[in-house]
Write a protein that holds these residues in place. Sequence first.
Motif, mmCIF file in Angstrom:
data_model
loop_
_atom_site.group_PDB
_atom_site.id
_atom_site.type_symbol
_atom_site.label_atom_id
_atom_site.label_comp_id
_atom_site.label_asym_id
_atom_site.label_seq_id
_atom_site.Cartn_x
_atom_site.Cartn_y
_atom_site.Cartn_z
ATOM 1 N N LEU A 155 -5.413 -8.788 5.930
ATOM 2 C CA LEU A 155 -4.617 -9.122 4.750
ATOM 3 C C LEU A 155 -3.444 -9.993 5.174
ATOM 4 N N LYS A 156 -3.345 -11.181 4.555
ATOM 5 C CA LYS A 156 -2.224 -12.094 4.804
ATOM 6 C C LYS A 156 -1.433 -12.209 3.509
ATOM 7 N N THR A 157 -0.112 -12.041 3.615
ATOM 8 C CA THR A 157 0.743 -12.119 2.428
ATOM 9 C C THR A 157 1.988 -12.936 2.724
ATOM 10 N N LYS A 158 2.572 -13.502 1.663
ATOM 11 C CA LYS A 158 3.882 -14.131 1.759
ATOM 12 C C LYS A 158 4.544 -14.051 0.401
ATOM 13 N N GLY A 159 5.848 -13.927 0.422
ATOM 14 C CA GLY A 159 6.584 -13.831 -0.823
ATOM 15 C C GLY A 159 7.852 -13.014 -0.652
ATOM 16 N N PHE A 160 8.364 -12.507 -1.764
ATOM 17 C CA PHE A 160 9.591 -11.723 -1.802
ATOM 18 C C PHE A 160 9.209 -10.280 -2.097
ATOM 19 N N TYR A 161 9.128 -9.458 -1.060
ATOM 20 C CA TYR A 161 8.648 -8.092 -1.211
ATOM 21 C C TYR A 161 9.087 -7.236 -0.037
ATOM 22 N N GLU A 162 8.854 -5.959 -0.165
ATOM 23 C CA GLU A 162 9.006 -5.005 0.927
ATOM 24 C C GLU A 162 7.648 -4.314 1.104
ATOM 25 N N VAL A 163 7.213 -4.149 2.329
ATOM 26 C CA VAL A 163 5.929 -3.513 2.585
ATOM 27 C C VAL A 163 6.081 -1.993 2.437
ATOM 28 N N ILE A 164 5.290 -1.406 1.564
ATOM 29 C CA ILE A 164 5.197 0.045 1.471
ATOM 30 C C ILE A 164 4.113 0.514 2.428
ATOM 31 N N GLY A 165 3.009 -0.220 2.459
ATOM 32 C CA GLY A 165 1.915 0.093 3.370
ATOM 33 C C GLY A 165 0.910 1.045 2.733
#
Length: 182
Positions: free
Chosen positions: A169-179
């Motif tokens: 999984l590749k992501t980018k943006g404005f977020y916090e990882v919960i997992g």
Amino acid sequence: MNTTEMPVQSAQTLIKSTLAAGVLAAIMLATVILPAEYNIDPTGIGSALGLTELNSQEQEIAVPEVVQRGEQSFAYRTDTTTIEVPAGRGIEYKFQLDKYGHLEYEWVTESGELYFDFHGEPTGDTTGYFESFAIATANKMSGSLTTPFDGSHGWYWKNNGQESVKITLKTKGFYEVIGLKQ
């Protein structure tokens, strides 16, 4: 016996045209393509035309315009993670995003397809409400999401197969990882 010979004049014209095209291509390479694509300017013409600025190493990374809609409490980031979905089981992987937060994503399995539900759950909701954005069975997915509400957003993947399946999984943006959510 009837043979057709090419007139000498036509052969000379063809050679001249080929040479002229080669010279023109070399000029375009030196004055336009190298300065614009590689920031190499052997003639100085690319700099004069502003073409070297197109590939300047000092350019800042552009932040997607969609994030300007609202105040974001999370920093821009990029992540790549590997997730394993055991055979016959399901898991959830989530991110916390603000309202109008932007997430770009791409995931692919190493082998096999997974049932998935890409969805979000509003922060503070106690009714069990969630909104699904995509439900399917696939081995890959890519796209972007601008979130309609504050909350956790992500995937529920279910492996109906007999072997575990790994996801990149590749992501980018404005977020916090919960997992992974248990």
